[in-house]
Design an enzyme around this catalytic site. Structure first.
Site, mmCIF file in Angstrom:
data_model
loop_
_atom_site.group_PDB
_atom_site.id
_atom_site.type_symbol
_atom_site.label_atom_id
_atom_site.label_comp_id
_atom_site.label_asym_id
_atom_site.label_seq_id
_atom_site.Cartn_x
_atom_site.Cartn_y
_atom_site.Cartn_z
ATOM 1 C CB SER A 1 -0.896 0.287 1.627
ATOM 2 O OG SER A 1 -1.822 0.834 1.064
ATOM 3 C CG ASP B 1 -7.022 -2.942 -3.163
ATOM 4 O OD1 ASP B 1 -7.705 -2.704 -2.368
ATOM 5 O OD2 ASP B 1 -5.641 -3.137 -2.907
ATOM 6 C CG HIS C 1 -5.510 -2.119 0.352
ATOM 7 N ND1 HIS C 1 -4.882 -2.356 -0.906
ATOM 8 C CD2 HIS C 1 -5.239 -1.855 1.425
ATOM 9 C CE1 HIS C 1 -4.321 -1.647 -0.357
ATOM 10 N NE2 HIS C 1 -4.441 -1.124 1.260
#
Length: 368
Positions: free
Chosen positions: A82, A318, A346
């Site tokens: 991320s 995601d 995610h």
């Protein structure tokens, strides 16, 4: 063995910490690799306050210090999740000679042509603020990228951890497990049958296929334990002597399968709740460094950051950084390979830890 042994350095995303890799780290270590999971500044158990972190350099300080401590000529595989993609890009700019491969795991991947904030700004342009639900962002005046963020519990539940149940921590294909109890009568037989059944039920709830075999000819202890004592049950000997068909002997398994399907959703929901509870207790307000990324930071150079091989791991389910945005980043800045993980949200370290470990081991073999 030494040649195939790699050193993975795992870098978490916004508001998280090293704790989020707890499923991945032991699997990679059992596969023979060295693994380091770091807390970035103001993250995990790092004591720094997010208000004291305004630059990517400050946020990445634990990672930079770790890379500085490596022995000469030692190289690592950097994995950034991320927002952690920004940290590993910054590290690659500082120490390209210490990084064999940079892995962007459903991560923001900057390029060498724009400011570091470019990919994040594009992300916010395509993502309405309503999508972040109960999360809280702090923006400096006139900035497009937040200076800090806190991920709310509703957002965590519906966007980050929606596919993140507990999975068996074994590498490779899920095996069929056969439990065979003692063939003798008496107390020992009953205890053995009970133990075998408890183990079998526990494995079944973790998603394994389980066959529990009672090899006794007439004392069918497993029938008692599974509540099938009132049924006509054929024995192994009768099957071998062709006195009954195999499907007749297995009819009890069908009844148990129906019962397990009724119990499974409740057990599954409980495990999902445990994972979400862990996240809601451990996430912190995290730095996002909007002003620094937009106005202060220099572009990453092609000579340093660009010289490090990059691999992108796409998580297809995601809901935070969508698949289309992930693939756009791989077109915006080329990579050596794009690996896709089906059924991963995610947080693939929770929703698909085995598939993620397979991908990382493949990267270590092919690109490091």
């Amino acid at each position: 063995m030494e040649e195939s042994r790699k050193h993975f350095v795992l870098v978490h995303g916004a508001c998280h910490g090293a704790w989020c890799w707890y499923k991945v780290k032991p699997v990679l270590e059992r596969a023979g690799h060295q693994v380091t999971a770091l807390d970035l500044a103001a993250s995990g158990i790092n004591s720094k306050n997010h208000l004291d972190v305004s630059t990517l350099s400050e946020y990445s300080e634990p990672l930079i210090k770790f890379l500085e401590s490596l022995a000469e000529r030692e190289k690592v595989i950097l994995v950034g999740h991320s927002l952690g993609g920004m940290n590993i890009a910054f590290a690659a700019e500082k120490f390209p000679e210490k990084i064999s491969t940079a892995v962007f795991l459903t991560a923001f991947m900057p390029d060498s042509s724009h400011q570091p904030s470019y990919v994040i700004e594009k992300y916010f342009e395509k993502t309405p603020m309503e999508e972040f639900m109960d999360s809280e962002f702090t923006f400096d005046e006139g900035e497009k990228v937040a200076s800090s963020v806190f991920l709310g519990p509703k957002y965590l539940s519906s966007k980050l951890y929606q596919l993140s149940p507990m999975e068996p921590q074994l590498f490779g294909d899920t095996p069929r497990v056969v439990v065979i109890t003692s063939g003798k009568g008496g107390v020992g037989k009953t205890a053995a049958a009970a133990a075998a059944t408890n183990v079998g039920l526990s494995l079944a709830r973790l998603g394994f296929s389980v066959v529990a075999i009672d090899v006794d000819i007439r004392l069918c202890n497993l029938d008692l334990l599974l509540g099938l004592e009132d049924r006509v049950n054929y024995t192994t000997v009768e099957v071998l002597n062709s006195d009954c068909r195999l499907d007749q002997a297995l009819v009890r398994d069908k009844r148990w399968s129906r019962r397990r399907r009724r119990l499974w959703p409740r057990q599954w929901r409980q495990i999902e709740d445990e994972e979400l509870a862990l996240a809601t207790m451990l996430v912190r307000v995290g730095p996002f460094m909007g002003k620094y990324l937009s106005n202060v930071a220099n572009k990453f150079s092609e000579e340093k950051y660009g010289s490090v091989g990059r691999v992108y791991v796409v998580c297809k389910d995601d809901k935070i950084i969508s698949e289309s945005i992930q693939l756009w980043m791989t077109r915006n800045y080329t990579v050596k390979e794009v690996i896709e993980i089906e059924g991963a949200d995610h947080m693939p370290m929770f929703s698909a830890p085995q598939d993620l470990c397979r991908a990382l081991i493949h990267i270590a073999r092919m690109h490091a």
